[in-house]
Design a protein around this motif. Structure first.
Motif, PDB file in Angstrom:
ATOM      1  N   ILE A 152       6.315  18.573   9.029  1.00 31.67           N
ATOM      2  CA  ILE A 152       5.330  17.436   9.494  1.00 31.67           C
ATOM      3  C   ILE A 152       4.450  18.652   9.154  1.00 31.67           C
ATOM      4  O   ILE A 152       2.839  19.215   9.520  1.00 31.67           O
ATOM      5  CB  ILE A 152       5.222  17.362  11.155  1.00 31.67           C
ATOM      6  CG1 ILE A 152       5.559  17.366  12.162  1.00 31.67           C
ATOM      7  CG2 ILE A 152       3.950  16.487  11.784  1.00 31.67           C
ATOM      8  CD1 ILE A 152       5.867  17.065  13.368  1.00 31.67           C
ATOM      9  N   VAL A 153       3.281  17.239   8.632  1.00 29.72           N
ATOM     10  CA  VAL A 153       2.374  17.232   7.193  1.00 29.72           C
ATOM     11  C   VAL A 153       0.768  16.904   7.926  1.00 29.72           C
ATOM     12  O   VAL A 153      -0.233  17.373   7.313  1.00 29.72           O
ATOM     13  CB  VAL A 153       2.592  17.574   5.440  1.00 29.72           C
ATOM     14  CG1 VAL A 153       4.109  17.667   5.281  1.00 29.72           C
ATOM     15  CG2 VAL A 153       2.644  15.220   5.842  1.00 29.72           C
ATOM     16  N   ALA A 154       1.229  16.013   8.526  1.00 30.79           N
ATOM     17  CA  ALA A 154      -0.145  15.263   9.326  1.00 30.79           C
ATOM     18  C   ALA A 154      -0.142  13.992   9.904  1.00 30.79           C
ATOM     19  O   ALA A 154       1.600  14.250  11.343  1.00 30.79           O
ATOM     20  CB  ALA A 154      -0.332  14.386   8.501  1.00 30.79           C
ATOM     21  N   ALA A 155      -0.710  14.505  11.312  1.00 36.73           N
ATOM     22  CA  ALA A 155      -0.248  13.191  12.503  1.00 36.73           C
ATOM     23  C   ALA A 155      -0.337  11.610  11.909  1.00 36.73           C
ATOM     24  O   ALA A 155      -0.259  11.315  11.137  1.00 36.73           O
ATOM     25  CB  ALA A 155      -1.695  13.316  13.518  1.00 36.73           C
ATOM     26  N   ARG A 156       0.583  11.372  12.598  1.00 33.88           N
ATOM     27  CA  ARG A 156       0.644   9.722  12.966  1.00 33.88           C
ATOM     28  C   ARG A 156      -0.961   8.577  12.216  1.00 33.88           C
ATOM     29  O   ARG A 156      -0.122   7.738  11.384  1.00 33.88           O
ATOM     30  CB  ARG A 156       1.123   8.665  14.013  1.00 33.88           C
ATOM     31  CG  ARG A 156       2.158   8.105  13.466  1.00 33.88           C
ATOM     32  CD  ARG A 156       3.046   8.077  12.609  1.00 33.88           C
ATOM     33  NE  ARG A 156       3.209   6.589  12.387  1.00 33.88           N
ATOM     34  CZ  ARG A 156       4.590   6.092  13.127  1.00 33.88           C
ATOM     35  NH1 ARG A 156       5.232   5.638  13.291  1.00 33.88           N
ATOM     36  NH2 ARG A 156       5.038   4.698  12.306  1.00 33.88           N
ATOM     37  N   GLY A 157      -1.390   9.215  12.994  1.00 34.76           N
ATOM     38  CA  GLY A 157      -2.453   8.525  12.711  1.00 34.76           C
ATOM     39  C   GLY A 157      -3.546   8.691  12.136  1.00 34.76           C
ATOM     40  O   GLY A 157      -4.543   8.074  10.899  1.00 34.76           O
ATOM     41  N   ALA A 158      -3.402   9.665  10.775  1.00 39.71           N
ATOM     42  CA  ALA A 158      -3.809  10.122   9.497  1.00 39.71           C
ATOM     43  C   ALA A 158      -3.541   8.633   8.635  1.00 39.71           C
ATOM     44  O   ALA A 158      -4.741   8.958   7.476  1.00 39.71           O
ATOM     45  CB  ALA A 158      -3.239  12.056   8.800  1.00 39.71           C
ATOM     46  N   LEU A 159      -2.889   8.612   7.965  1.00 37.54           N
ATOM     47  CA  LEU A 159      -2.954   7.493   7.113  1.00 37.54           C
ATOM     48  C   LEU A 159      -3.205   5.902   7.589  1.00 37.54           C
ATOM     49  O   LEU A 159      -2.703   5.286   8.552  1.00 37.54           O
ATOM     50  CB  LEU A 159      -1.474   7.455   5.962  1.00 37.54           C
ATOM     51  CG  LEU A 159      -1.255   9.052   5.585  1.00 37.54           C
ATOM     52  CD1 LEU A 159       0.044   8.490   4.908  1.00 37.54           C
ATOM     53  CD2 LEU A 159      -1.694   8.670   4.612  1.00 37.54           C
ATOM     54  N   LYS A 160      -3.417   4.919   6.602  1.00 31.39           N
ATOM     55  CA  LYS A 160      -3.625   3.421   7.562  1.00 31.39           C
ATOM     56  C   LYS A 160      -2.331   2.806   6.749  1.00 31.39           C
ATOM     57  O   LYS A 160      -2.294   3.127   5.151  1.00 31.39           O
ATOM     58  CB  LYS A 160      -4.891   2.916   6.649  1.00 31.39           C
ATOM     59  CG  LYS A 160      -6.189   4.410   7.145  1.00 31.39           C
ATOM     60  CD  LYS A 160      -7.182   2.711   5.968  1.00 31.39           C
ATOM     61  CE  LYS A 160      -7.995   3.516   6.031  1.00 31.39           C
ATOM     62  NZ  LYS A 160      -9.727   3.310   5.680  1.00 31.39           N
ATOM     63  N   VAL A 161      -1.593   2.651   8.078  1.00 31.93           N
ATOM     64  CA  VAL A 161      -0.443   2.109   7.832  1.00 31.93           C
ATOM     65  C   VAL A 161      -0.708   0.426   6.892  1.00 31.93           C
ATOM     66  O   VAL A 161      -1.609  -0.480   6.829  1.00 31.93           O
ATOM     67  CB  VAL A 161       0.312   1.293   8.982  1.00 31.93           C
ATOM     68  CG1 VAL A 161       1.335   0.256   9.340  1.00 31.93           C
ATOM     69  CG2 VAL A 161       0.265   2.120  10.281  1.00 31.93           C
ATOM     70  N   GLY A 162       0.451   0.493   5.808  1.00 29.02           N
ATOM     71  CA  GLY A 162       0.272  -0.683   4.949  1.00 29.02           C
ATOM     72  C   GLY A 162      -0.562  -0.539   3.352  1.00 29.02           C
ATOM     73  O   GLY A 162      -0.401  -0.833   2.608  1.00 29.02           O
ATOM     74  N   GLU A 163      -1.300   0.805   3.702  1.00 31.20           N
ATOM     75  CA  GLU A 163      -2.003   1.261   2.554  1.00 31.20           C
ATOM     76  C   GLU A 163      -0.899   2.295   1.582  1.00 31.20           C
ATOM     77  O   GLU A 163      -0.129   3.031   2.028  1.00 31.20           O
ATOM     78  CB  GLU A 163      -2.850   2.080   2.074  1.00 31.20           C
ATOM     79  CG  GLU A 163      -3.779   1.169   3.275  1.00 31.20           C
ATOM     80  CD  GLU A 163      -4.748   0.456   2.443  1.00 31.20           C
ATOM     81  OE1 GLU A 163      -4.595   0.664   1.184  1.00 31.20           O
ATOM     82  OE2 GLU A 163      -5.491  -0.588   2.986  1.00 31.20           O
ATOM     83  N   THR A 164      -1.439   1.721   0.472  1.00 33.55           N
ATOM     84  CA  THR A 164      -0.237   3.002  -0.756  1.00 33.55           C
ATOM     85  C   THR A 164      -0.867   3.865  -1.570  1.00 33.55           C
ATOM     86  O   THR A 164      -1.496   4.208  -1.017  1.00 33.55           O
ATOM     87  CB  THR A 164      -0.096   1.634  -2.088  1.00 33.55           C
ATOM     88  OG1 THR A 164       1.250   0.521  -1.431  1.00 33.55           O
ATOM     89  CG2 THR A 164       1.626   2.804  -2.542  1.00 33.55           C
ATOM     90  N   TYR A 165      -0.020   5.464  -1.340  1.00 30.84           N
ATOM     91  CA  TYR A 165      -0.907   6.603  -1.006  1.00 30.84           C
ATOM     92  C   TYR A 165       0.035   6.751  -2.312  1.00 30.84           C
ATOM     93  O   TYR A 165       0.917   7.205  -2.261  1.00 30.84           O
ATOM     94  CB  TYR A 165      -0.631   7.448   0.043  1.00 30.84           C
ATOM     95  CG  TYR A 165      -1.948   6.884   1.222  1.00 30.84           C
ATOM     96  CD1 TYR A 165      -3.889   7.520   1.152  1.00 30.84           C
ATOM     97  CD2 TYR A 165      -1.198   5.756   1.829  1.00 30.84           C
ATOM     98  CE1 TYR A 165      -3.752   7.183   2.180  1.00 30.84           C
ATOM     99  CE2 TYR A 165      -2.710   5.423   2.767  1.00 30.84           C
ATOM    100  CZ  TYR A 165      -3.827   6.034   3.485  1.00 30.84           C
ATOM    101  OH  TYR A 165      -4.297   5.566   3.781  1.00 30.84           O
ATOM    102  N   THR A 166      -0.960   7.743  -3.333  1.00 33.13           N
ATOM    103  CA  THR A 166      -0.394   8.884  -3.695  1.00 33.13           C
ATOM    104  C   THR A 166       0.081  10.158  -3.668  1.00 33.13           C
ATOM    105  O   THR A 166      -0.937  10.682  -3.309  1.00 33.13           O
ATOM    106  CB  THR A 166      -0.727   8.728  -5.541  1.00 33.13           C
ATOM    107  OG1 THR A 166      -1.331   7.833  -6.119  1.00 33.13           O
ATOM    108  CG2 THR A 166      -0.214  10.215  -6.218  1.00 33.13           C
ATOM    109  N   VAL A 167       1.091  10.578  -3.508  1.00 37.06           N
ATOM    110  CA  VAL A 167       1.562  11.890  -3.155  1.00 37.06           C
ATOM    111  C   VAL A 167       1.859  12.904  -4.293  1.00 37.06           C
ATOM    112  O   VAL A 167       2.892  12.549  -5.514  1.00 37.06           O
ATOM    113  CB  VAL A 167       3.030  11.677  -1.875  1.00 37.06           C
ATOM    114  CG1 VAL A 167       3.104  12.757  -1.555  1.00 37.06           C
ATOM    115  CG2 VAL A 167       2.749  11.002  -1.171  1.00 37.06           C
ATOM    116  N   LYS A 168       1.169  14.616  -4.268  1.00 30.87           N
ATOM    117  CA  LYS A 168       1.266  15.407  -4.641  1.00 30.87           C
ATOM    118  C   LYS A 168       1.579  16.472  -3.983  1.00 30.87           C
ATOM    119  O   LYS A 168       1.258  17.268  -3.391  1.00 30.87           O
ATOM    120  CB  LYS A 168       0.249  15.701  -5.774  1.00 30.87           C
ATOM    121  CG  LYS A 168      -0.346  15.179  -7.166  1.00 30.87           C
ATOM    122  CD  LYS A 168      -1.529  14.920  -7.096  1.00 30.87           C
ATOM    123  CE  LYS A 168      -2.337  13.444  -8.765  1.00 30.87           C
ATOM    124  NZ  LYS A 168      -3.461  14.272  -8.831  1.00 30.87           N
TER     125      LYS A 168
END
Length: 199
Positions: free
Chosen positions: A145-161
């Motif tokens: 588990i790298v982050a809690a559920r609310g840490a990202l905005k649903v529908g937004e695209t993130y770049t993961v490294k």
């Protein structure tokens, strides 16, 4: 024909002798039978949204060098890191760094029990009879588990490294100089970059 069969000038002979001597010296200095740690291959990386939070599912490919294996046998603990970063591009400012997480996994050998021990960030601890079984857990770790559920905005695209390797911060001081200059102590992946649409 005579010109073609004429012996080489002394300068040319000296050059080839010097070249041959240099090559022989280089071969003599190579460690016989050494297996260098060539790096970590990130073979699979997937982010999943669960009720507990965002989990990373990944598998890695790597081999320990002989020097690393010897260090284990003499009671040294090896520490591996996994780092992950989520960023979201913004046209009006710098990219938003939404998540940065780091996990440490330790690998040690107990001479008395003759078992290899793997500890994941102090939470999961397992013992194995063989080094290969212990490495299997490090190469194929449980979903993290790298982050809690609310840490990202649903529908937004993130770049993961994502990156993984032997943590140089935990290399014992007597070995640190050797580790920095010896390829057998360099074990790390290139950063794997992929896109994730938050759910």
């Amino acid at each position: 024909m005579r010109n073609l069969l004429r012996p080489c000038p002394p300068v040319t002979r000296r050059f080839f002798r010097l070249l041959t001597a240099t090559l022989l010296l280089m071969l003599a200095l190579l460690p016989h039978g050494a297996r260098a740690a060539e790096g970590v291959e990130i073979r699979r990386a997937l982010v999943e949204a669960t009720e507990e939070g965002y989990r990373l599912s990944a598998t890695y490919g790597f081999e320990l060098s002989h020097e690393m294996e010897d260090a284990l046998q003499y009671g040294r603990t090896l520490y591996f890191y996994t780092e992950i970063e989520f960023t979201r591009p913004r046209w009006y400012w710098f990219d938003e760094k939404a998540i940065t997480a780091r996990q440490t996994v330790s690998l040690s050998y107990n001479v008395l029990t003759r078992q290899y021990n793997v500890a994941v960030s102090g939470s999961v601890h397992q013992s194995f009879a063989s080094l290969e079984d212990a490495l299997f857990l490090i190469r194929r770790p449980g979903r993290w588990i790298v982050a809690a559920r609310g840490a990202l905005k649903v529908g937004e695209t993130y770049t993961v490294k994502l990156s993984m390797g032997l943590d140089p911060n935990y290399v014992p001081k007597p070995l640190k100089v050797n580790a920095l200059n010896n390829s057998e102590w360099r074990l790390a992946s290139d950063k794997k970059t992929f896109q994730y649409r938050a759910e």
